[in-house]
Scaffold this motif. Sequence first.
Motif, mmCIF file in Angstrom:
data_model
loop_
_atom_site.group_PDB
_atom_site.id
_atom_site.type_symbol
_atom_site.label_atom_id
_atom_site.label_comp_id
_atom_site.label_asym_id
_atom_site.label_seq_id
_atom_site.Cartn_x
_atom_site.Cartn_y
_atom_site.Cartn_z
ATOM 1 N N CYS A 8 0.822 -1.222 0.000
ATOM 2 C CA CYS A 8 0.000 0.000 0.000
ATOM 3 C C CYS A 8 0.850 1.264 0.000
ATOM 4 O O CYS A 8 0.381 2.333 -0.400
ATOM 5 C CB CYS A 8 -0.906 0.007 1.223
ATOM 6 N N ILE A 9 2.087 1.175 0.414
ATOM 7 C CA ILE A 9 2.926 2.371 0.543
ATOM 8 C C ILE A 9 3.025 3.102 -0.791
ATOM 9 O O ILE A 9 3.344 2.500 -1.809
ATOM 10 C CB ILE A 9 4.328 1.993 1.075
ATOM 11 N N LYS A 10 2.672 4.375 -0.736
ATOM 12 C CA LYS A 10 2.665 5.267 -1.905
ATOM 13 C C LYS A 10 1.633 4.887 -2.964
ATOM 14 O O LYS A 10 1.612 5.436 -4.055
ATOM 15 C CB LYS A 10 4.059 5.336 -2.545
ATOM 16 N N GLU A 29 0.956 7.327 7.727
ATOM 17 C CA GLU A 29 2.019 8.237 7.321
ATOM 18 C C GLU A 29 2.229 8.199 5.805
ATOM 19 O O GLU A 29 2.364 9.224 5.154
ATOM 20 C CB GLU A 29 3.303 7.849 8.038
ATOM 21 N N ASN A 30 2.301 7.028 5.220
ATOM 22 C CA ASN A 30 2.483 6.923 3.763
ATOM 23 C C ASN A 30 1.677 5.764 3.184
ATOM 24 O O ASN A 30 1.959 5.268 2.109
ATOM 25 C CB ASN A 30 3.967 6.762 3.409
ATOM 26 N N MET A 31 0.665 5.338 3.922
ATOM 27 C CA MET A 31 -0.193 4.227 3.485
ATOM 28 C C MET A 31 -1.504 4.291 4.263
ATOM 29 O O MET A 31 -1.592 4.978 5.271
ATOM 30 C CB MET A 31 0.494 2.886 3.768
ATOM 31 N N LEU A 32 -2.501 3.603 3.765
ATOM 32 C CA LEU A 32 -3.753 3.504 4.506
ATOM 33 C C LEU A 32 -3.664 2.330 5.473
ATOM 34 O O LEU A 32 -2.872 1.412 5.275
ATOM 35 C CB LEU A 32 -4.927 3.273 3.549
ATOM 36 N N ILE A 54 -3.993 -5.939 0.773
ATOM 37 C CA ILE A 54 -4.872 -6.244 1.907
ATOM 38 C C ILE A 54 -5.035 -7.748 2.069
ATOM 39 O O ILE A 54 -5.336 -8.461 1.106
ATOM 40 C CB ILE A 54 -6.263 -5.598 1.710
ATOM 41 N N LEU A 55 -4.819 -8.208 3.296
ATOM 42 C CA LEU A 55 -4.965 -9.631 3.597
ATOM 43 C C LEU A 55 -5.675 -9.795 4.939
ATOM 44 O O LEU A 55 -5.624 -8.902 5.793
ATOM 45 C CB LEU A 55 -3.589 -10.305 3.695
ATOM 46 N N PRO A 56 -6.313 -10.958 5.138
ATOM 47 C CA PRO A 56 -6.900 -11.213 6.457
ATOM 48 C C PRO A 56 -5.801 -11.461 7.497
ATOM 49 O O PRO A 56 -4.690 -11.871 7.144
ATOM 50 C CB PRO A 56 -7.728 -12.483 6.230
ATOM 51 N N ASP A 57 -6.112 -11.216 8.758
ATOM 52 C CA ASP A 57 -5.089 -11.406 9.802
ATOM 53 C C ASP A 57 -4.749 -12.880 10.015
ATOM 54 O O ASP A 57 -3.803 -13.210 10.731
ATOM 55 C CB ASP A 57 -5.506 -10.732 11.120
ATOM 56 N N THR A 58 -5.506 -13.751 9.384
ATOM 57 C CA THR A 58 -5.191 -15.184 9.461
ATOM 58 C C THR A 58 -4.060 -15.554 8.504
ATOM 59 O O THR A 58 -3.503 -16.647 8.591
ATOM 60 C CB THR A 58 -6.438 -16.015 9.106
ATOM 61 N N ASP A 59 -3.729 -14.657 7.588
ATOM 62 C CA ASP A 59 -2.621 -14.917 6.668
ATOM 63 C C ASP A 59 -1.310 -14.546 7.368
ATOM 64 O O ASP A 59 -1.173 -13.432 7.872
ATOM 65 C CB ASP A 59 -2.801 -14.073 5.398
ATOM 66 N N PRO A 60 -0.343 -15.457 7.411
ATOM 67 C CA PRO A 60 0.910 -15.190 8.124
ATOM 68 C C PRO A 60 1.629 -13.931 7.641
ATOM 69 O O PRO A 60 2.311 -13.264 8.413
ATOM 70 C CB PRO A 60 1.759 -16.433 7.833
ATOM 71 N N ALA A 61 1.436 -13.571 6.377
ATOM 72 C CA ALA A 61 2.112 -12.383 5.833
ATOM 73 C C ALA A 61 1.622 -11.086 6.476
ATOM 74 O O ALA A 61 2.299 -10.063 6.443
ATOM 75 C CB ALA A 61 1.913 -12.328 4.323
ATOM 76 N N SER A 62 0.445 -11.122 7.054
ATOM 77 C CA SER A 62 -0.100 -9.887 7.633
ATOM 78 C C SER A 62 0.409 -9.614 9.039
ATOM 79 O O SER A 62 0.291 -8.500 9.551
ATOM 80 C CB SER A 62 -1.627 -9.947 7.651
ATOM 81 N N GLU A 63 1.006 -10.595 9.651
ATOM 82 C CA GLU A 63 1.386 -10.474 11.058
ATOM 83 C C GLU A 63 2.304 -9.281 11.345
ATOM 84 O O GLU A 63 2.114 -8.544 12.322
ATOM 85 C CB GLU A 63 2.047 -11.771 11.530
ATOM 86 N N ALA A 64 3.277 -9.087 10.478
ATOM 87 C CA ALA A 64 4.254 -8.015 10.698
ATOM 88 C C ALA A 64 3.634 -6.620 10.588
ATOM 89 O O ALA A 64 4.234 -5.639 11.021
ATOM 90 C CB ALA A 64 5.394 -8.145 9.697
ATOM 91 N N TRP A 65 2.414 -6.527 10.044
ATOM 92 C CA TRP A 65 1.793 -5.214 9.803
ATOM 93 C C TRP A 65 0.629 -4.921 10.732
ATOM 94 O O TRP A 65 0.053 -3.834 10.709
ATOM 95 C CB TRP A 65 1.354 -5.139 8.334
ATOM 96 N N MET A 66 0.261 -5.868 11.555
ATOM 97 C CA MET A 66 -0.905 -5.676 12.417
ATOM 98 C C MET A 66 -0.736 -4.553 13.425
ATOM 99 O O MET A 66 -1.628 -3.728 13.615
ATOM 100 C CB MET A 66 -1.240 -6.986 13.134
ATOM 101 N N ASP A 67 0.405 -4.477 14.050
ATOM 102 C CA ASP A 67 0.631 -3.442 15.062
ATOM 103 C C ASP A 67 0.592 -2.049 14.434
ATOM 104 O O ASP A 67 0.060 -1.104 15.015
ATOM 105 C CB ASP A 67 1.977 -3.638 15.763
ATOM 106 N N LEU A 68 1.163 -1.937 13.237
ATOM 107 C CA LEU A 68 1.188 -0.638 12.567
ATOM 108 C C LEU A 68 -0.225 -0.194 12.178
ATOM 109 O O LEU A 68 -0.575 0.984 12.312
ATOM 110 C CB LEU A 68 2.075 -0.708 11.326
ATOM 111 N N ASN A 69 -1.041 -1.140 11.707
ATOM 112 C CA ASN A 69 -2.424 -0.797 11.375
ATOM 113 C C ASN A 69 -3.141 -0.254 12.612
ATOM 114 O O ASN A 69 -3.807 0.773 12.556
ATOM 115 C CB ASN A 69 -3.165 -2.021 10.817
ATOM 116 N N GLN A 70 -2.983 -0.923 13.723
ATOM 117 C CA GLN A 70 -3.638 -0.479 14.955
ATOM 118 C C GLN A 70 -3.131 0.889 15.385
ATOM 119 O O GLN A 70 -3.907 1.801 15.708
ATOM 120 C CB GLN A 70 -3.365 -1.500 16.060
ATOM 121 N N GLU A 74 -5.297 4.607 15.324
ATOM 122 C CA GLU A 74 -5.645 5.317 16.551
ATOM 123 C C GLU A 74 -5.211 6.769 16.527
ATOM 124 O O GLU A 74 -5.747 7.588 17.260
ATOM 125 C CB GLU A 74 -5.034 4.597 17.766
ATOM 126 N N ILE A 75 -4.225 7.098 15.710
ATOM 127 C CA ILE A 75 -3.727 8.485 15.746
ATOM 128 C C ILE A 75 -3.947 9.286 14.469
ATOM 129 O O ILE A 75 -3.854 10.499 14.483
ATOM 130 C CB ILE A 75 -2.233 8.532 16.141
#
Length: 79
Positions: A8-10, A29-32, A54-70, A74-75
């Motif tokens: 999603c970046i850029k 900051e640079n992505m949705l 975009i992937l579901p959180d059940t996909d292992p590839a999404s794990e590294a991005w979950m914290d950033l999405n949250q 929030e901000i």
Amino acid sequence: TYVVLENCIKCKYMDCVEVCPVDCFYEGENMLVIHPDECIDCGVCEPECPAEAILPDTDPASEAWMDLNQKYAEIWPNI
Ligand code: SF4
């Protein structure tokens, strides 16, 4: 919940935002990002994303991005 990843970046497409029934995309900051507490897991956005970011959180590839999405959801403003 669904998660927005690196592709999603850029990216300038907004197809995901237009189809989301609960309006849970936020500007980052640079992505949705997707607010994990607001996403209803409908899956409509995933095939609409031209960047395949975009992937579901059940996909292992999404794990590294979950914290950033949250964190960004929030901000940063709703989009
Ligand atoms: Fe919105 Fe559905 Fe995508 Fe969640 S899965 S972000 S509710 S379109």
